[in-house]
Scaffold this motif. Structure first.
Motif, PDB file in Angstrom:
ATOM      1  N   UNK A  52       0.426  -1.377  -0.303  1.00  0.00           N
ATOM      2  CA  UNK A  52      -0.228  -0.138  -0.391  1.00  0.00           C
ATOM      3  C   UNK A  52       0.818   1.056   0.121  1.00  0.00           C
ATOM      4  N   UNK A  53       1.670   1.493   0.695  1.00  0.00           N
ATOM      5  CA  UNK A  53       3.137   2.153   0.942  1.00  0.00           C
ATOM      6  C   UNK A  53       3.080   2.691  -0.508  1.00  0.00           C
ATOM      7  N   UNK A  54       3.600   1.743  -1.202  1.00  0.00           N
ATOM      8  CA  UNK A  54       4.198   1.849  -2.754  1.00  0.00           C
ATOM      9  C   UNK A  54       3.124   2.602  -3.847  1.00  0.00           C
ATOM     10  N   UNK A  55       1.514   1.563  -3.708  1.00  0.00           N
ATOM     11  CA  UNK A  55       0.604   2.347  -4.343  1.00  0.00           C
ATOM     12  C   UNK A  55       0.322   3.472  -4.224  1.00  0.00           C
ATOM     13  N   UNK A  56       0.495   3.668  -2.947  1.00  0.00           N
ATOM     14  CA  UNK A  56       0.363   5.945  -3.001  1.00  0.00           C
ATOM     15  C   UNK A  56       1.050   6.118  -3.215  1.00  0.00           C
ATOM     16  N   UNK A  57       2.240   6.375  -3.389  1.00  0.00           N
ATOM     17  CA  UNK A  57       3.008   6.779  -4.393  1.00  0.00           C
ATOM     18  C   UNK A  57       3.369   7.182  -5.757  1.00  0.00           C
ATOM     19  N   UNK A  58       2.322   5.298  -6.098  1.00  0.00           N
ATOM     20  CA  UNK A  58       3.031   5.809  -7.200  1.00  0.00           C
ATOM     21  C   UNK A  58       1.752   5.668  -8.310  1.00  0.00           C
ATOM     22  N   UNK A  59       0.462   4.705  -8.252  1.00  0.00           N
ATOM     23  CA  UNK A  59      -0.470   4.658  -8.723  1.00  0.00           C
ATOM     24  C   UNK A  59      -1.296   6.165  -8.992  1.00  0.00           C
ATOM     25  N   UNK A  60      -1.813   6.838  -8.366  1.00  0.00           N
ATOM     26  CA  UNK A  60      -2.692   7.471  -9.240  1.00  0.00           C
ATOM     27  C   UNK A  60      -1.931   8.929  -9.082  1.00  0.00           C
ATOM     28  N   UNK A  61      -0.392   9.169  -8.448  1.00  0.00           N
ATOM     29  CA  UNK A  61      -0.144  10.415  -8.806  1.00  0.00           C
ATOM     30  C   UNK A  61       0.890  10.317  -9.765  1.00  0.00           C
ATOM     31  N   UNK A  62       1.522   9.103 -10.393  1.00  0.00           N
ATOM     32  CA  UNK A  62       1.987   9.072 -11.614  1.00  0.00           C
ATOM     33  C   UNK A  62       1.730   8.409 -13.272  1.00  0.00           C
ATOM     34  N   UNK A  63       0.658   7.864 -12.396  1.00  0.00           N
ATOM     35  CA  UNK A  63       0.523   6.947 -14.029  1.00  0.00           C
ATOM     36  C   UNK A  63      -1.452   7.177 -14.195  1.00  0.00           C
ATOM     37  N   UNK A  64      -1.668   6.198 -14.937  1.00  0.00           N
ATOM     38  CA  UNK A  64      -3.043   6.176 -15.286  1.00  0.00           C
ATOM     39  C   UNK A  64      -3.660   5.467 -15.607  1.00  0.00           C
ATOM     40  N   UNK A  65      -4.566   3.965 -15.619  1.00  0.00           N
ATOM     41  CA  UNK A  65      -5.294   3.103 -16.138  1.00  0.00           C
ATOM     42  C   UNK A  65      -6.204   3.041 -17.537  1.00  0.00           C
ATOM     43  N   UNK A  66      -6.367   2.469 -18.637  1.00  0.00           N
ATOM     44  CA  UNK A  66      -7.439   2.156 -19.228  1.00  0.00           C
ATOM     45  C   UNK A  66      -8.705   2.979 -18.607  1.00  0.00           C
ATOM     46  N   UNK A  67      -9.496   1.715 -17.371  1.00  0.00           N
ATOM     47  CA  UNK A  67     -10.234   2.854 -16.835  1.00  0.00           C
ATOM     48  C   UNK A  67      -9.649   2.995 -15.338  1.00  0.00           C
ATOM     49  N   UNK A  68     -10.911   4.024 -14.967  1.00  0.00           N
ATOM     50  CA  UNK A  68     -11.042   3.697 -13.391  1.00  0.00           C
ATOM     51  C   UNK A  68     -12.135   3.170 -12.777  1.00  0.00           C
TER      52      UNK A  68
END
Length: 541
Positions: A52-68
């Motif tokens: 979760x610590x990695x997810x918080x720092x990366x997923x919604x800050x740096x990246x995007x997905x095909x769908x949300x």
């Protein structure tokens, strides 16, 4: 680094960013926000971890997905894909991509083109194709995708044109779109990957991250901070802040102190015992809501005596979960009687079949022929949404087990060492948990307890039950919510019978913030996002 020096560094970082912005554009006061985070990310690519610590720092800050996934409506919504449709046989999903989506420009990479289907193919083929040049670059594998057998699920991914592609599946799966909306299913730059491969530095892809998200990574100093800058060509709603800083602060009391003094504007994972202090500061507020999470105590079922269900049941009967809720959560969680939380649409309230009963625990140990048992409990050194204090939880379990003659040795390390050693699977039991990435109930079962997940870091019990796998497979192939709910209750019954782990609590999702921070949306699942955050009365710090 002292707190004072660290404070000066963070303030200077925001101030310097302001100088750059003022020199290059209209005269205005730049905005920045400091978030007090609890730990270091293991990577800057969420495909490689489940932390979760990695997810918080990366997923919604740096990246995007095909769908949300939209928490308010409960629906899958467009992101990098503007529309999609499924074939009549349910085996092919066609996606149309958003036009003119720009990747980050940094000192390391200057993209020559916008995002295309080639980037989507690269992002997922890296995971499913063992011969892909980037597949083995990850030393940790792709734990979420491996736990759901993603490679076996995908027959092929076909590019139709630069803005169209299709996923062909080997079998129908009702959770497919939900899995594409998880925090792990991010889109990387194929062009950046090719550049790094040619330069002989492919591992930099996962550390010096390039994405299409609202912020681009500027600098990371372990145990100190992560700096991000607004992505000026972001495809979505433009971030309201120019700079974001994650101030890595492992101690909850220090995070709270920084929030009170204004050194942080938002703070992660408050402990329940600190909430009374928050009430004394009118400029600080608590946001909370029921969470899609579970804290659990997992037994390594590949090691004796934990391969004996009687021993697992004995240890489960010996612990007083209500006391853990009082002492650790203090009314910020509800007792778990299964793996699904009350916020899940497949949840059904059942009486806890493993009630607190030390005498029954002793009888089961005697029946199993166990005497003078000594066990290790590994406890997370960092707070997580599902357990604000795993070490305290371990101490309470240690005391309960002493009452039935079982000795407990509590083991913990720094988070990076802890997660590395945990991946070696040489433990007796571990206190950990899971926060879902969407509301599909499968997200609680398949990644954590399927036979395919037993070979990944997700299945902490290292447990495989063909009967459970059969139920989960059936639940993914039907679309009726009523029928799926019935099947997931069958899965809960198998877990209650076999007890590879003891579910402890479902915690509220909580965050502390200063009152001038506005437009936050606390979701019941997934990582934290700062793209839409705002503030009143000037800069939020």
């Amino acid at each position: 680094m002292s707190v004072l020096i660290k404070r000066l560094c963070l303030t200077t970082a925001v101030a310097c960013m302001g100088c750059i912005l003022v020199a290059c554009g209209p005269q205005r006061v730049p905005s920045g926000l400091v978030y007090c985070s609890e730990g270091n990310p293991e990577s800057f690519n969420p495909q490689l971890v489940t932390s979760g610590t990695t997810i918080d720092a990366t997923s919604h800050q740096i990246y995007s997905r095909l769908v949300d996934y939209d928490a308010a409506s409960g629906q899958i919504v467009p992101a990098l894909a503007t529309r999609w449709h499924m074939s009549k046989d349910g085996l092919s999903y066609y996606f149309t991509l958003r036009h003119d989506v720009q990747f980050h420009q940094t000192s390391r990479f200057m993209p020559s083109r916008p995002m295309t289907a080639d980037d989507v193919l690269f992002s997922f083929n890296r995971i499913i194709d063992t011969q892909h040049p980037y597949h083995k670059i990850s030393r940790t594998g792709y734990p979420f995708f491996q736990s759901i057998s993603f490679a076996e699920q995908i027959s092929s991914i076909e590019k139709i044109s630069d803005d169209r592609l299709v996923f062909h599946l080997n079998h129908k799966d009702a959770s497919f779109l939900s899995n594409l909306a998880t925090d792990f299913a991010v889109i990387l730059s194929a062009e950046y990957a090719e550049q790094l491969l040619a330069a002989g530095h492919p591992a930099d892809l996962d550390q010096y991250a390039i994405g299409t998200g609202p912020f681009k990574l500027v600098q990371y100093v372990k145990n100190e901070y992560i700096r991000y800058r607004k992505h000026p060509d972001y495809w979505g709603e433009m971030p309201k802040i120019d700079m974001l800083v994650f101030d890595i602060t492992s101690k909850s009391t220090v995070r709270l102190a920084k929030l009170i003094t204004g050194d942080c504007s938002v703070s992660a994972l408050p402990k329940a015992g600190e909430l009374s202090v928050v009430q004394q500061h009118p400029d600080i507020m608590l946001e909370s809501q029921p969470g899609l999470n579970v804290a659990f105590w997992a037994f390594n079922t590949q090691k004796a005596p934990f391969n004996d269900v009687r021993v697992r049941r004995a240890l489960a009967h010996a612990i007083d979960k209500k006391n853990i809720l009082r002492a650790v959560y203090q009314d910020t969680a509800v007792e778990a009687t299964g793996i699904l939380p009350p916020a899940s649409w497949a949840y059904e309230h059942n009486a806890d079949l493993i009630a607190y009963d030390p005498q029954k625990a002793k009888a089961l140990l005697n029946e199993a022929g166990i005497e003078n048992l000594s066990i290790d409990i590994w406890a997370m050194p960092v707070a997580r949404i599902y357990n604000p204090n795993a070490l305290k939880t371990a101490e309470l379990i240690q005391s309960d087990l002493a009452n039935i003659g079982v000795r407990v040795n509590i083991i913990s390390y720094d988070w990076s060492v802890f997660s590395q050693k945990l991946s070696e699977s040489n433990y007796d039991s571990v206190l950990i948990g899971w926060t879902a990435d969407n509301s599909d109930p499968d997200n609680f079962f398949t990644p954590l307890l399927s036979c395919s997940s037993a070979h990944t870091q997700n299945n902490r019990a290292r447990w495989c039950h063909p009967g459970l796998d059969a139920v989960l497979t059936q639940a993914r192939t039907v679309t009726s919510r009523l029928e799926r709910r019935y099947l997931y209750q069958q899965a809960e019954a198998i877990l209650a019978d076999q007890l590879p782990m003891v579910s402890l609590a479902h915690a509220k999702r909580m965050v502390l913030k200063r009152k001038n921070v506005t437009e936050t949306q606390l979701m019941p699942f997934g990582g934290i996002a700062f793209g839409g955050i705002g503030h009143e009365n000037g800069e939020a710090r």
